[in-house]
Design a protein around this motif. Sequence first.
Motif, PDB file in Angstrom:
ATOM      1  N   LYS A  36       0.840  -1.215  -0.220  1.00 52.45           N
ATOM      2  CA  LYS A  36      -0.047  -0.155  -0.049  1.00 52.45           C
ATOM      3  C   LYS A  36       0.840   1.312   0.055  1.00 52.45           C
ATOM      4  O   LYS A  36       1.908   1.240   0.606  1.00 52.45           O
ATOM      5  CB  LYS A  36      -0.921   0.108   1.129  1.00 52.45           C
ATOM      6  CG  LYS A  36      -2.214  -0.908   1.099  1.00 52.45           C
ATOM      7  CD  LYS A  36      -2.941  -0.844   2.248  1.00 52.45           C
ATOM      8  CE  LYS A  36      -3.761   0.111   2.496  1.00 52.45           C
ATOM      9  NZ  LYS A  36      -4.677   0.172   3.648  1.00 52.45           N
ATOM     10  N   LYS A  37       0.473   2.288  -0.702  1.00 54.41           N
ATOM     11  CA  LYS A  37       1.094   3.587  -0.678  1.00 54.41           C
ATOM     12  C   LYS A  37       2.501   3.510  -1.201  1.00 54.41           C
ATOM     13  O   LYS A  37       3.338   4.031  -0.747  1.00 54.41           O
ATOM     14  CB  LYS A  37       1.023   4.174   0.725  1.00 54.41           C
ATOM     15  CG  LYS A  37      -0.358   4.466   1.098  1.00 54.41           C
ATOM     16  CD  LYS A  37      -0.341   5.644   2.244  1.00 54.41           C
ATOM     17  CE  LYS A  37      -1.766   5.713   2.852  1.00 54.41           C
ATOM     18  NZ  LYS A  37      -1.733   6.520   4.166  1.00 54.41           N
ATOM     19  N   SER A  55      -2.852   8.746  -7.490  1.00 56.31           N
ATOM     20  CA  SER A  55      -2.920   7.616  -6.901  1.00 56.31           C
ATOM     21  C   SER A  55      -4.110   6.693  -7.608  1.00 56.31           C
ATOM     22  O   SER A  55      -5.505   7.458  -7.747  1.00 56.31           O
ATOM     23  CB  SER A  55      -3.251   7.476  -5.443  1.00 56.31           C
ATOM     24  OG  SER A  55      -2.035   8.219  -4.640  1.00 56.31           O
TER      25      SER A  55
END
Length: 193
Positions: A36-37, A55
């Motif tokens: 994630k991220k 994103s």
Amino acid sequence: MIVSAHQSNYLPYLGFFKKIIMSDLFIIMENLQFEKKSWQNRNRILNQGKEQWLSVPVLTKEKFLQTIKDVKINNSIPWQNKHFKTIYLNYHKEPFYDEIKTYLEDCYLNRKWDTLYKLNRFWIINFIKLLNIQTPIKWDNQYQFSGNKTDLLISICENTGAKIYLSSPNSVNYIDDNIFKKNNLIHYYMYYN
């Protein structure tokens, strides 16, 4: 032969392609755990001289161990039009914009993406064409790689017949060069500015 590999990234940076150019064979890794991220589903662009994140919204709830290839895009969020407009507004007057305009429109206006890996493949393959890169590209699902960290890189060399592995400098924290030496393999870092 020099081999290198990299996780599938969204709108990869130029160093990603420099690594491909410096290799005799490049492996795109999609069967690794999604982070994630990370660069796997986001990247930065310049917006009026300041960094702005783009994103791709993905479904991660209760999917802690999913691979990059298993990540589904959350299309309930209208991300495609936003990414297109943001890139257009910030880059349409820049040199070479017309060379990527067709790809941008095709990606963001003409297609609906269900999985992250398909979106990332679109950009990687088309940037390789635009940059006229001749290095052969393979995907990890074409091989039977095993192991984690340095052992995975050794497996990549063994499965491809490579004697040299090229890494990005960010991998310095998990690579053990002694394992390369024990396997009679050479390991280099590619630094890109």
